[in-house]
Design a protein around this motif. Sequence first.
Motif, PDB file in Angstrom:
ATOM      1  N   VAL A 191      -7.483  20.930   8.455  1.00 29.93           N
ATOM      2  CA  VAL A 191      -8.020  19.574   8.401  1.00 29.93           C
ATOM      3  C   VAL A 191      -6.967  18.664   7.792  1.00 29.93           C
ATOM      4  N   GLY A 192      -7.125  17.353   7.967  1.00 32.33           N
ATOM      5  CA  GLY A 192      -6.119  16.466   7.418  1.00 32.33           C
ATOM      6  C   GLY A 192      -6.556  15.016   7.409  1.00 32.33           C
ATOM      7  N   MET A 193      -5.771  14.201   6.724  1.00 28.73           N
ATOM      8  CA  MET A 193      -6.127  12.799   6.648  1.00 28.73           C
ATOM      9  C   MET A 193      -4.921  11.890   6.495  1.00 28.73           C
ATOM     10  N   VAL A 194      -5.129  10.666   6.905  1.00 30.74           N
ATOM     11  CA  VAL A 194      -4.179   9.582   6.673  1.00 30.74           C
ATOM     12  C   VAL A 194      -4.818   8.643   5.657  1.00 30.74           C
ATOM     13  N   ASP A 195      -4.110   8.374   4.598  1.00 25.43           N
ATOM     14  CA  ASP A 195      -4.619   7.493   3.543  1.00 25.43           C
ATOM     15  C   ASP A 195      -5.979   7.942   3.022  1.00 25.43           C
ATOM     16  N   GLY A 196      -6.133   9.239   2.881  1.00 24.62           N
ATOM     17  CA  GLY A 196      -7.348   9.774   2.289  1.00 24.62           C
ATOM     18  C   GLY A 196      -8.533   9.870   3.224  1.00 24.62           C
ATOM     19  N   VAL A 197      -8.348   9.591   4.506  1.00 25.58           N
ATOM     20  CA  VAL A 197      -9.456   9.628   5.458  1.00 25.58           C
ATOM     21  C   VAL A 197      -9.178  10.693   6.503  1.00 25.58           C
ATOM     22  N   GLN A 198     -10.110  11.636   6.641  1.00 26.28           N
ATOM     23  CA  GLN A 198      -9.935  12.687   7.623  1.00 26.28           C
ATOM     24  C   GLN A 198      -9.885  12.089   9.020  1.00 26.28           C
ATOM     25  N   SER A 199      -8.906  12.544   9.799  1.00 22.19           N
ATOM     26  CA  SER A 199      -8.756  12.002  11.148  1.00 22.19           C
ATOM     27  C   SER A 199      -8.712  13.076  12.212  1.00 22.19           C
ATOM     28  N   GLY A 200      -8.801  14.336  11.838  1.00 21.49           N
ATOM     29  CA  GLY A 200      -8.818  15.399  12.819  1.00 21.49           C
ATOM     30  C   GLY A 200      -8.962  16.757  12.158  1.00 21.49           C
TER      31      GLY A 200
ATOM     32  N   VAL B   4       0.840  -1.184   0.000  1.00 20.79           N
ATOM     33  CA  VAL B   4       0.000   0.000   0.000  1.00 20.79           C
ATOM     34  C   VAL B   4       0.877   1.237   0.000  1.00 20.79           C
ATOM     35  N   LYS B   5       0.477   2.248  -0.740  1.00 20.20           N
ATOM     36  CA  LYS B   5       1.127   3.542  -0.650  1.00 20.20           C
ATOM     37  C   LYS B   5       0.315   4.377   0.332  1.00 20.20           C
ATOM     38  N   HIS B   6       0.928   4.757   1.424  1.00 20.65           N
ATOM     39  CA  HIS B   6       0.255   5.518   2.461  1.00 20.65           C
ATOM     40  C   HIS B   6       0.524   7.009   2.280  1.00 20.65           C
ATOM     41  N   SER B   7      -0.386   7.827   2.762  1.00 21.66           N
ATOM     42  CA  SER B   7      -0.230   9.277   2.641  1.00 21.66           C
ATOM     43  C   SER B   7      -0.652   9.975   3.916  1.00 21.66           C
ATOM     44  N   LEU B   8       0.043  11.039   4.239  1.00 31.70           N
ATOM     45  CA  LEU B   8      -0.287  11.917   5.348  1.00 31.70           C
ATOM     46  C   LEU B   8      -0.360  13.325   4.771  1.00 31.70           C
ATOM     47  N   THR B   9      -1.518  13.943   4.841  1.00 27.63           N
ATOM     48  CA  THR B   9      -1.725  15.227   4.187  1.00 27.63           C
ATOM     49  C   THR B   9      -2.287  16.252   5.165  1.00 27.63           C
ATOM     50  N   PHE B  10      -1.783  17.460   5.079  1.00 32.36           N
ATOM     51  CA  PHE B  10      -2.259  18.566   5.898  1.00 32.36           C
ATOM     52  C   PHE B  10      -2.811  19.647   4.977  1.00 32.36           C
ATOM     53  N   VAL B  11      -3.947  20.178   5.308  1.00 35.16           N
ATOM     54  CA  VAL B  11      -4.506  21.305   4.562  1.00 35.16           C
ATOM     55  C   VAL B  11      -4.873  22.400   5.559  1.00 35.16           C
ATOM     56  N   LEU B  12      -4.261  23.545   5.399  1.00 35.56           N
ATOM     57  CA  LEU B  12      -4.515  24.686   6.265  1.00 35.56           C
ATOM     58  C   LEU B  12      -5.050  25.809   5.401  1.00 35.56           C
ATOM     59  N   THR B  13      -6.125  26.432   5.824  1.00 33.57           N
ATOM     60  CA  THR B  13      -6.787  27.430   4.992  1.00 33.57           C
ATOM     61  C   THR B  13      -7.124  28.683   5.785  1.00 33.57           C
ATOM     62  N   ALA B  14      -6.734  29.820   5.234  1.00 30.07           N
ATOM     63  CA  ALA B  14      -7.114  31.117   5.787  1.00 30.07           C
ATOM     64  C   ALA B  14      -8.073  31.783   4.813  1.00 30.07           C
ATOM     65  N   SER B  15      -9.092  32.413   5.337  1.00 28.52           N
ATOM     66  CA  SER B  15     -10.077  33.080   4.484  1.00 28.52           C
ATOM     67  C   SER B  15     -10.208  34.538   4.868  1.00 28.52           C
ATOM     68  N   TYR B  16     -10.574  35.337   3.886  1.00 29.14           N
ATOM     69  CA  TYR B  16     -10.822  36.753   4.102  1.00 29.14           C
ATOM     70  C   TYR B  16     -12.145  37.111   3.439  1.00 29.14           C
ATOM     71  N   GLY B  17     -13.031  37.730   4.174  1.00 32.22           N
ATOM     72  CA  GLY B  17     -14.282  38.190   3.609  1.00 32.22           C
ATOM     73  C   GLY B  17     -15.329  37.119   3.431  1.00 32.22           C
ATOM     74  N   VAL B  18     -15.213  36.000   4.147  1.00 36.01           N
ATOM     75  CA  VAL B  18     -16.200  34.931   4.068  1.00 36.01           C
ATOM     76  C   VAL B  18     -17.068  34.990   5.332  1.00 36.01           C
ATOM     77  N   PRO B  19     -18.281  35.481   5.229  1.00 38.08           N
ATOM     78  CA  PRO B  19     -19.120  35.616   6.420  1.00 38.08           C
ATOM     79  C   PRO B  19     -19.544  34.270   6.992  1.00 38.08           C
ATOM     80  N   GLU B  20     -19.659  34.217   8.303  1.00 36.19           N
ATOM     81  CA  GLU B  20     -20.148  33.039   9.015  1.00 36.19           C
ATOM     82  C   GLU B  20     -19.314  31.791   8.721  1.00 36.19           C
ATOM     83  N   PHE B  21     -18.021  32.003   8.524  1.00 36.90           N
ATOM     84  CA  PHE B  21     -17.124  30.867   8.341  1.00 36.90           C
ATOM     85  C   PHE B  21     -15.811  31.199   9.025  1.00 36.90           C
TER      86      PHE B  21
END
Length: 350
Positions: free
Chosen positions: A43-52, A20-37
């Motif tokens: 967010v992130g995932m191991v092997d394509g599954v969000q874990s936290g 199996v090819k395993h993956s650990l991915t991190f996605v960090l997002t900053a927003s400007y001007g998005v109301p109510e968000f």
Amino acid sequence: MKTVMFLTLLGLFLHDTAAVKHSLTFVLTASYGVPEFPEFVGVGMVDGVQSGYCNSPTNAVVPTREWMKEFFRDNPQYLEFLSAMCLNYHYHLKVHINIIMHHLNQSGGVHILQKMSGCEWDEETGETAGYNQYGYDGEDFLTLDFEALTWVALNPKAIMTKLRWDTDKAYLQSDKVFYIHNCPRWLKSYIQQASISLPKTVLPSVSLLQKSPSSPVSCFATGFYPDRAVMFWRKDGEELYEGVDHGEILPNNDDTFQMSVDLNISSVKPEDWEKYECVFQLSGVEEDIVTRLDKSEIRSNNGSPPWFPVVIGVVPGLLLLSVSIAGFIMWRKKKNGEREEPEIELSSNM
């Protein structure tokens, strides 16, 4: 308002093999001007599954998989470390999105700065690879060249940011050390924890679903583990390709998975129904699960019945990224450009 969709899809699975090819991915997002968000989401995932995940209202990491919760119970200092890093990256990206807006003469509107990074590990060959890249307003922005230790501008708008970031050599070297060496080590620890906490194989329940008599028949499998599975329709023993729509493998809330494959029956003659079969194959299990196309077995209802599969995972929309943070957010100490990581204690049965 500009609509921006972020999709980070890194869930690689192999069939008919234990490698199996395993993956650990991190996605960090900053927003400007998005109301109510939240102005920051990690967010992130191991092997394509969000874990936290973490976000700016709480600045605390919340595990979403049971095996990750167990990992944090064994390593409480790690959860504390991650929550601190969530807060740090919140302000880190918030500052940079404002700087980029200034460089581009943007004084308002909706803007998104996203950092996607992580690593992959091939369990069979032992090969590892790292990546670190940024996107701005839905377009590629910067990616790090680990060999040259320079940022590569993927968009003319990123030139000024590239030139400024290239001057921080300690920061670049820290990135290389982490994504090439440390990240795979963390990934292996997660895989080890998951392999202990989760069962080796769990067979699914398979159902035939149909929204209306004129709709395609969906062969729906749920509750299986691991995610290395394939499912297809066949006729007279031969796999079908025309009139077949394959869905993605998606995570359930209990660490198992679901998937579906649809068959267009508009051209299927009534006398030929018995020739069609849905086949589910799970890695490590020799016997296939075969479900014959049978009208009496189809669960059908007009409209959208409550038993139809719920898509869990990727949530499209303005800035809603549904992927990734399986473990921890990296940060670097300002004084020396190095990341300070907590010691990890694996369970005694690891």
